[in-house]
Write a protein that holds these residues in place. Structure first.
Motif, mmCIF file in Angstrom:
data_model
loop_
_atom_site.group_PDB
_atom_site.id
_atom_site.type_symbol
_atom_site.label_atom_id
_atom_site.label_comp_id
_atom_site.label_asym_id
_atom_site.label_seq_id
_atom_site.Cartn_x
_atom_site.Cartn_y
_atom_site.Cartn_z
ATOM 1 N N GLY A 1 -31.777 -55.778 2.511
ATOM 2 C CA GLY A 1 -32.425 -54.655 1.827
ATOM 3 C C GLY A 1 -33.930 -54.653 2.008
ATOM 4 N N ALA A 2 -34.532 -55.828 1.962
ATOM 5 C CA ALA A 2 -35.981 -55.918 2.176
ATOM 6 C C ALA A 2 -36.341 -55.494 3.597
ATOM 7 N N ASN A 3 -35.510 -55.848 4.573
ATOM 8 C CA ASN A 3 -35.737 -55.406 5.952
ATOM 9 C C ASN A 3 -35.650 -53.892 6.053
ATOM 10 N N PHE B 1 -38.940 -51.785 7.246
ATOM 11 C CA PHE B 1 -38.877 -51.018 8.482
ATOM 12 C C PHE B 1 -38.792 -49.521 8.214
ATOM 13 N N GLY B 2 -38.243 -49.133 7.064
ATOM 14 C CA GLY B 2 -38.266 -47.722 6.677
ATOM 15 C C GLY B 2 -39.679 -47.235 6.430
ATOM 16 N N VAL B 3 -40.488 -48.068 5.773
ATOM 17 C CA VAL B 3 -41.891 -47.701 5.551
ATOM 18 C C VAL B 3 -42.628 -47.608 6.876
ATOM 19 N N ILE C 1 -42.225 -60.312 10.316
ATOM 20 C CA ILE C 1 -42.998 -59.503 11.255
ATOM 21 C C ILE C 1 -43.341 -58.149 10.645
ATOM 22 N N ALA C 2 -42.391 -57.536 9.960
ATOM 23 C CA ALA C 2 -42.650 -56.236 9.332
ATOM 24 C C ALA C 2 -43.694 -56.357 8.227
#
Length: 96
Positions: free
Chosen positions: A69-71, A75-77, A18-19
């Motif tokens: 880590g990819a999440n 989501f940080g971006v 989704i991200a």
């Protein structure tokens, strides 16, 4: 043996898909309004792909760490874009 690699792909793959689709539709020429239906459909395909790819990790711990880590990165971006007001609001009422 699969261990819990499939579980990592199932639980962490959906938010990651989704991200990634959200990041993909933000820069469409018509804005996110024109691509939201396609993004929802593609997120399902992405989720199934991530579940399948999670089985390729050597260990379950690696699957959990890489997908987690990819999440965090995705989501940080998205969070950074929202804080800098470069991402459009999800609702017209959000700006009120």
């Amino acid at each position: 043996m699969m261990g819990t690699k499939w579980l990592a792909g199932t639980l962490l793959g959906l938010p990651l898909a989704i991200a990634l689709c959200t990041l993909g539709i933000l820069w469409l020429p018509g804005g996110w309004h024109g691509g939201v239906v396609a993004a929802v459909l593609l997120s399902f395909v992405g989720w199934v792909t991530l579940i399948s790819l999670s089985l390729l990790f050597r260990t379950s711990a690696a699957a959990w760490l890489w997908l987690g880590g990819a999440n965090l990165i995705c989501f940080g971006v998205l969070w950074a874009l929202r804080l800098t007001n470069t991402m459009p609001a999800a609702s017209a009422l959000a700006g009120s």
